[in-house]
Design a protein around this motif. Sequence first.
Motif, PDB file in Angstrom:
ATOM      1  N   GLY A   1       0.810  -1.202   0.000  1.00 23.84           N
ATOM      2  CA  GLY A   1       0.000   0.000   0.000  1.00 23.84           C
ATOM      3  C   GLY A   1       0.849   1.261   0.000  1.00 23.84           C
ATOM      4  N   PHE A   2       1.963   1.229   0.714  1.00 21.44           N
ATOM      5  CA  PHE A   2       2.856   2.387   0.740  1.00 21.44           C
ATOM      6  C   PHE A   2       3.407   2.664  -0.654  1.00 21.44           C
ATOM      7  CE2 PHE A   2       7.165   4.164   1.200  1.00 21.44           C
ATOM      8  CZ  PHE A   2       6.866   5.332   1.884  1.00 21.44           C
ATOM      9  N   VAL A   3       3.841   1.614  -1.345  1.00 30.05           N
ATOM     10  CA  VAL A   3       4.368   1.782  -2.703  1.00 30.05           C
ATOM     11  C   VAL A   3       3.277   2.297  -3.637  1.00 30.05           C
ATOM     12  CG1 VAL A   3       5.305   0.551  -4.700  1.00 30.05           C
ATOM     13  CG2 VAL A   3       6.163   0.041  -2.406  1.00 30.05           C
ATOM     14  N   ALA A   4       2.042   1.804  -3.462  1.00 33.44           N
ATOM     15  CA  ALA A   4       0.934   2.231  -4.332  1.00 33.44           C
ATOM     16  C   ALA A   4       0.629   3.712  -4.163  1.00 33.44           C
ATOM     17  CB  ALA A   4      -0.311   1.400  -4.035  1.00 33.44           C
ATOM     18  N   MET A   5       0.912   4.281  -2.988  1.00 31.79           N
ATOM     19  CA  MET A   5       0.604   5.685  -2.729  1.00 31.79           C
ATOM     20  C   MET A   5       1.690   6.629  -3.228  1.00 31.79           C
ATOM     21  SD  MET A   5      -2.369   5.809  -1.463  1.00 31.79           S
ATOM     22  CE  MET A   5      -2.366   7.521  -0.919  1.00 31.79           C
ATOM     23  N   ILE A   6       2.871   6.103  -3.558  1.00 29.74           N
ATOM     24  CA  ILE A   6       3.988   6.981  -3.913  1.00 29.74           C
ATOM     25  C   ILE A   6       3.702   7.781  -5.182  1.00 29.74           C
ATOM     26  CG2 ILE A   6       6.394   7.011  -4.690  1.00 29.74           C
ATOM     27  CD1 ILE A   6       6.975   4.791  -2.714  1.00 29.74           C
ATOM     28  N   PRO A   7       3.279   7.155  -6.296  1.00 31.47           N
ATOM     29  CA  PRO A   7       3.054   7.972  -7.499  1.00 31.47           C
ATOM     30  C   PRO A   7       1.723   8.714  -7.454  1.00 31.47           C
ATOM     31  CG  PRO A   7       2.605   5.684  -7.992  1.00 31.47           C
ATOM     32  CD  PRO A   7       3.050   5.737  -6.553  1.00 31.47           C
ATOM     33  N   MET A   8       1.587   9.652  -6.511  1.00 34.60           N
ATOM     34  CA  MET A   8       0.378  10.466  -6.360  1.00 34.60           C
ATOM     35  C   MET A   8      -0.884   9.625  -6.171  1.00 34.60           C
ATOM     36  SD  MET A   8       1.061  13.524  -9.140  1.00 34.60           S
ATOM     37  CE  MET A   8       1.170  12.348 -10.498  1.00 34.60           C
ATOM     38  N   GLY A   9      -0.716   8.467  -5.573  1.00 30.77           N
ATOM     39  CA  GLY A   9      -1.857   7.606  -5.310  1.00 30.77           C
ATOM     40  C   GLY A   9      -2.371   6.859  -6.514  1.00 30.77           C
ATOM     41  N   LEU A  10      -1.707   6.968  -7.661  1.00 33.06           N
ATOM     42  CA  LEU A  10      -2.176   6.296  -8.868  1.00 33.06           C
ATOM     43  C   LEU A  10      -2.094   4.774  -8.745  1.00 33.06           C
ATOM     44  CD1 LEU A  10      -0.661   8.587 -11.658  1.00 33.06           C
ATOM     45  CD2 LEU A  10      -3.021   8.503 -10.826  1.00 33.06           C
ATOM     46  N   GLY A  11      -1.227   4.318  -7.863  1.00 37.60           N
ATOM     47  CA  GLY A  11      -1.122   2.876  -7.669  1.00 37.60           C
ATOM     48  C   GLY A  11      -2.393   2.257  -7.122  1.00 37.60           C
ATOM     49  N   LEU A  12      -3.274   3.095  -6.535  1.00 34.78           N
ATOM     50  CA  LEU A  12      -4.541   2.577  -6.032  1.00 34.78           C
ATOM     51  C   LEU A  12      -5.404   2.016  -7.155  1.00 34.78           C
ATOM     52  CD1 LEU A  12      -5.540   5.286  -3.398  1.00 34.78           C
ATOM     53  CD2 LEU A  12      -4.700   2.972  -2.962  1.00 34.78           C
ATOM     54  N   LEU A  13      -5.235   2.541  -8.368  1.00 29.21           N
ATOM     55  CA  LEU A  13      -6.012   2.041  -9.499  1.00 29.21           C
ATOM     56  C   LEU A  13      -5.686   0.592  -9.798  1.00 29.21           C
ATOM     57  CD1 LEU A  13      -5.806   5.109 -11.920  1.00 29.21           C
ATOM     58  CD2 LEU A  13      -7.570   4.556 -10.238  1.00 29.21           C
ATOM     59  N   VAL A  14      -4.502   0.161  -9.390  1.00 32.98           N
ATOM     60  CA  VAL A  14      -4.115  -1.244  -9.538  1.00 32.98           C
ATOM     61  C   VAL A  14      -4.338  -1.999  -8.240  1.00 32.98           C
ATOM     62  CG1 VAL A  14      -2.194  -2.823 -10.019  1.00 32.98           C
ATOM     63  CG2 VAL A  14      -2.442  -0.698 -11.334  1.00 32.98           C
ATOM     64  N   LEU A  15      -4.011  -1.363  -7.111  1.00 30.98           N
ATOM     65  CA  LEU A  15      -4.110  -2.046  -5.826  1.00 30.98           C
ATOM     66  C   LEU A  15      -5.544  -2.452  -5.512  1.00 30.98           C
ATOM     67  CD1 LEU A  15      -2.858  -3.057  -3.222  1.00 30.98           C
ATOM     68  CD2 LEU A  15      -3.089  -0.749  -2.269  1.00 30.98           C
ATOM     69  N   LEU A  16      -6.520  -1.588  -5.780  1.00 33.17           N
ATOM     70  CA  LEU A  16      -7.914  -1.923  -5.470  1.00 33.17           C
ATOM     71  C   LEU A  16      -8.379  -3.166  -6.228  1.00 33.17           C
ATOM     72  CD1 LEU A  16      -9.556   1.613  -5.257  1.00 33.17           C
ATOM     73  CD2 LEU A  16      -8.923   0.093  -3.374  1.00 33.17           C
ATOM     74  N   PRO A  17      -8.144  -3.274  -7.543  1.00 28.57           N
ATOM     75  CA  PRO A  17      -8.521  -4.512  -8.227  1.00 28.57           C
ATOM     76  C   PRO A  17      -7.764  -5.734  -7.719  1.00 28.57           C
ATOM     77  CG  PRO A  17      -8.178  -2.760  -9.820  1.00 28.57           C
ATOM     78  CD  PRO A  17      -7.698  -2.246  -8.499  1.00 28.57           C
ATOM     79  N   VAL A  18      -6.481  -5.560  -7.422  1.00 30.12           N
ATOM     80  CA  VAL A  18      -5.700  -6.695  -6.923  1.00 30.12           C
ATOM     81  C   VAL A  18      -6.264  -7.164  -5.580  1.00 30.12           C
ATOM     82  CG1 VAL A  18      -3.438  -7.393  -6.045  1.00 30.12           C
ATOM     83  CG2 VAL A  18      -3.610  -6.103  -8.182  1.00 30.12           C
ATOM     84  N   LEU A  19      -6.624  -6.218  -4.715  1.00 31.40           N
ATOM     85  CA  LEU A  19      -7.228  -6.579  -3.434  1.00 31.40           C
ATOM     86  C   LEU A  19      -8.553  -7.299  -3.640  1.00 31.40           C
ATOM     87  CD1 LEU A  19      -6.572  -3.475  -1.156  1.00 31.40           C
ATOM     88  CD2 LEU A  19      -5.738  -5.805  -0.806  1.00 31.40           C
ATOM     89  N   SER A  20      -9.323  -6.842  -4.604  1.00 29.63           N
ATOM     90  CA  SER A  20     -10.602  -7.489  -4.870  1.00 29.63           C
ATOM     91  C   SER A  20     -10.391  -8.916  -5.356  1.00 29.63           C
ATOM     92  CB  SER A  20     -11.381  -6.681  -5.913  1.00 29.63           C
ATOM     93  OG  SER A  20     -12.663  -7.219  -6.101  1.00 29.63           O
ATOM     94  N   GLY A  21      -9.460  -9.100  -6.291  1.00 24.52           N
ATOM     95  CA  GLY A  21      -9.166 -10.453  -6.759  1.00 24.52           C
ATOM     96  C   GLY A  21      -8.602 -11.337  -5.667  1.00 24.52           C
TER      97      GLY A  21
END
Length: 282
Positions: free
Chosen positions: A234-254
């Motif tokens: 989650g920390f890494v996902a937040m580094i690029p202005m939070g854009l990593g959340l667009l990937v992290l949320l689907p990965v968490l769902s899967g």
Amino acid sequence: MNPASNRPYRHVPAGQALAWWGEGWRSFMRAPLPWVGLSIGLLIILLVLRALPLGGLLSQWLSLPLFALGAVYASFLRRRWAQARSITPQGMPVEPATEGALRDSTQLWKDRVGPLLLVSVLVLVLGGAFGALLVLGVGAMFGVGLASMGALSHLMTPGLGMMAGLGAVASGMFTLMLLALLALFLLNVAFWFVNTLVTLGGVAPWDAIQLSFKAGFANFGALLLFTLLLIPIGFVAMIPMGLGLLVLLPVLSGASYASYQDVFGQASSPVEPRDQAPGFVG
């Protein structure tokens, strides 16, 4: 006792958390553009909700059922993937048909949105009550409250007394913060399977809470490892202005769907039966 709350479930080793993360990533890679679109839509909805009166509470209330759509969509994509793999000759790339998967999964979500909203309310009420009791109760056992009161009196005195008071307040606040984090983790374990049980298993809200509690703590090790891995990811996902959340949320769902299949599998899921069902408990 309602039989729905007494369904069998598996106890899986802690290392399965790695498999859940892996399956979450593979689920995302099978349809990255639809997943990113769902993430953008979810984030926009939550930002709009937070701008409304009581928006913070409203967004928390609705985020869980909205996020559950991802688990439903993952289940349909996974079924399409399994069907495509079964008819594809060995050595050829698998090309699942994803047309209509989002429509079908959205229809299922619409049918379950009422129970999802109800179970979200129950989770908020029960979680808030448990968190308050844990923080205040355990804090009182360790004297955090009394220590803070004493520290406040020291703050009113100059010199070394004030410095000692500041140190005591900081210590008390740190202890309360640790207790709050502990409460959040235990609630995460207890309610981990609630949304997928309601959405995919069709379990009634209260039964889903009871069943999730039992299955979650039966697989405490796997959920602990999963959560520990989530912190740096989650920390890494937040580094690029939070854009990593667009990937992290689907990965968490899967990953959530993968954990549900791993623990309940054929016992609760109407989507994809497993080849084996070892280790059921209940």
